[in-house]
Design an enzyme around this catalytic site. Sequence first.
Site, PDB file in Angstrom:
ATOM      1  N   ASP B 165       0.847  -1.184   0.000  1.00 19.74           N
ATOM      2  CA  ASP B 165       0.000   0.000   0.000  1.00 19.74           C
ATOM      3  C   ASP B 165       0.884   1.236   0.000  1.00 19.74           C
ATOM      4  O   ASP B 165       2.016   1.207   0.488  1.00 19.74           O
ATOM      5  CB  ASP B 165      -0.874  -0.017   1.255  1.00 19.74           C
ATOM      6  CG  ASP B 165      -1.873   1.128   1.278  1.00 19.74           C
ATOM      7  OD1 ASP B 165      -2.977   0.938   0.747  1.00 19.74           O
ATOM      8  OD2 ASP B 165      -1.548   2.204   1.818  1.00 19.74           O
ATOM      9  N   LYS B 167       0.851   3.634   1.833  1.00 23.97           N
ATOM     10  CA  LYS B 167       1.191   4.064   3.197  1.00 23.97           C
ATOM     11  C   LYS B 167       2.364   3.264   3.782  1.00 23.97           C
ATOM     12  O   LYS B 167       2.767   3.515   4.899  1.00 23.97           O
ATOM     13  CB  LYS B 167      -0.025   3.916   4.121  1.00 23.97           C
ATOM     14  CG  LYS B 167      -1.140   4.903   3.843  1.00 23.97           C
ATOM     15  CD  LYS B 167      -2.273   4.812   4.837  1.00 23.97           C
ATOM     16  CE  LYS B 167      -3.217   3.653   4.560  1.00 23.97           C
ATOM     17  NZ  LYS B 167      -3.906   3.690   3.266  1.00 23.97           N
ATOM     18  N   HIS B 238     -10.555  -5.394  -3.979  1.00 22.62           N
ATOM     19  CA  HIS B 238      -9.215  -5.479  -3.393  1.00 22.62           C
ATOM     20  C   HIS B 238      -9.306  -5.865  -1.927  1.00 22.62           C
ATOM     21  O   HIS B 238     -10.329  -5.679  -1.276  1.00 22.62           O
ATOM     22  CB  HIS B 238      -8.455  -4.151  -3.567  1.00 22.62           C
ATOM     23  CG  HIS B 238      -9.158  -2.962  -3.007  1.00 22.62           C
ATOM     24  ND1 HIS B 238     -10.251  -2.373  -3.614  1.00 22.62           N
ATOM     25  CD2 HIS B 238      -8.936  -2.237  -1.887  1.00 22.62           C
ATOM     26  CE1 HIS B 238     -10.659  -1.344  -2.901  1.00 22.62           C
ATOM     27  NE2 HIS B 238      -9.890  -1.239  -1.833  1.00 22.62           N
TER      28      HIS B 238
END
Lengths: 303, 303
Positions: B165, B167, B238
């Site tokens: 991700d 992040k 997802h």
Amino acid sequence: MASLLNLDEFQLERCLNQDIATDSVALLGTLPVQDGRDLAIVRILKLSSVASQEFSTLINRLEGLNLVESNDIYTWFHGWLARSNAKPDVKIDVIFPATDVHVRKYSAQSVHMVHESIDLYRKIVKPYVDSFPPKRTQWVRNILDGTSESEKLIYSDPGYVLLPDMKWDAETSPLSTLYVVAIAKSVALRSLRDLRGEHIPLLKDIRRTARQYVQGKGLAGSAVRMFIHYQPSYYHFHVHVVNANHFGSLGTIVGQAHLLDDVISLLELDGEIYTKVTLNYGLGDQHALCQPLLEAQLNDDSE
Amino acid sequence: MASLLNLDEFQLERCLNQDIATDSVALLGTLPVQDGRDLAIVRILKLSSVASQEFSTLINRLEGLNLVESNDIYTWFHGWLARSNAKPDVKIDVIFPATDVHVRKYSAQSVHMVHESIDLYRKIVKPYVDSFPPKRTQWVRNILDGTSESEKLIYSDPGYVLLPDMKWDAETSPLSTLYVVAIAKSVALRSLRDLRGEHIPLLKDIRRTARQYVQGKGLAGSAVRMFIHYQPSYYHFHVHVVNANHFGSLGTIVGQAHLLDDVISLLELDGEIYTKVTLNYGLGDQHALCQPLLEAQLNDDSE
């Protein structure tokens, strides 16, 4: 004497836990006693320093300001807040002398996701639940039969009671942190696993009563998140009711919390669903169920 | 010029949001420009100050200490941390000039719990999902067909890709904040609602690959929490994969996140369950689906 504790004399052994979510650290070490040293746990917890301030004076309380970066619309600074004698930075809990139980309690637990098939429920979880001595939940029965906390009850009928959680005070706490609990009176209903289609009216009653309560407080009925823990911390069926905007509460995490609305929806599809479905959840490695469940499911984890 | 911004000249209008969970405040006001004043948003966010410190020096950095309470085992203090020039207290974001879009983005949203029956899905949610122009998710298709981020892919096969991700950085971020995402390649799979029994092998493949990836990083396969958002932020199916110990992530809240393991368990009981079951979730009142769903379910809320 605890009141004479001098933290300067704390000798650090190791860090038990460092937790970004609560911005806290738990340290294990020793403090002197008359004939040597004894184990001590020092827990340092950051106090909220921005969101709890009077926002109208917050900018005036900035002492230093360093420009970090800037473009045509966004500018970032680092800042320092003026020191306030009234507002401490941290809360420090000292446990001294500390026992092994304290050390385990404050140690970082490693969370594992486990899968409880109905077969593993019967073999491992149900015997564990059945083994709890009744005195561990005497406090719940005292609430249910009116022996204690009767002045706090929001609602009571033959099926359940509704009362503020001990983390929330109906008179003084802000609505943003609203936290009430509904506890079912039937001792046969111990957890999510015991729910059947016949319990849908009870669950809807709880939902309606909780909505009416928060509406009386000025919130919308849709502004609360109601959920059930599995595993719960005690085996009397209960429902948590919190402000839906309150993201700070750790007990709302998926893999521990089940939305009451989802539970009702699933039971409406199949009233026997909790006699069949595999329940999946996170357990700390110190939880008595963790190792037995992990071992039992070694094979199906290769799927 | 943003770099010349002087926060002393900020005139406060009102507080947009005060959030205990992130310990932050967003303030709306004005700053001077050549011919008057323009809207500005000042967001003040507490930086982590305890958990991110070297724990071995933390106690030495305590300046003041006030005894709060004490008994034979527990002692509580309030403390003040020594001021550090290297460690700021807060991060301050200034948005100037601010538009209505910025004001809405930083305003407190009121979250409402809504119930999406299959009937409301067909009438309200599906048309909303269908109405998204393809260019909004071009970035996802670029990842799936290898046009972008191909160097970041952890795994790719005809069914799905696994990648970190945004992040989380696989090289430099700590494992405690592990965050990877699996994105299905089929454009027909847009959300949880589209899952059928036939997708169980895909879901189990994703689960196995994610477990193998974290095991390669030195975590146990059981140490990750995998979940699906409904509603998601984009309509390509997802799965989120995070460290199970990571409680700070707001995206794991029940009423938004569905445990991948639970989804598999439910599909194994009934491969058509997502064509029947009512899905319940929290939506901010600025979300396009919030008002239509609340209005449509006014009647069933009296249950």
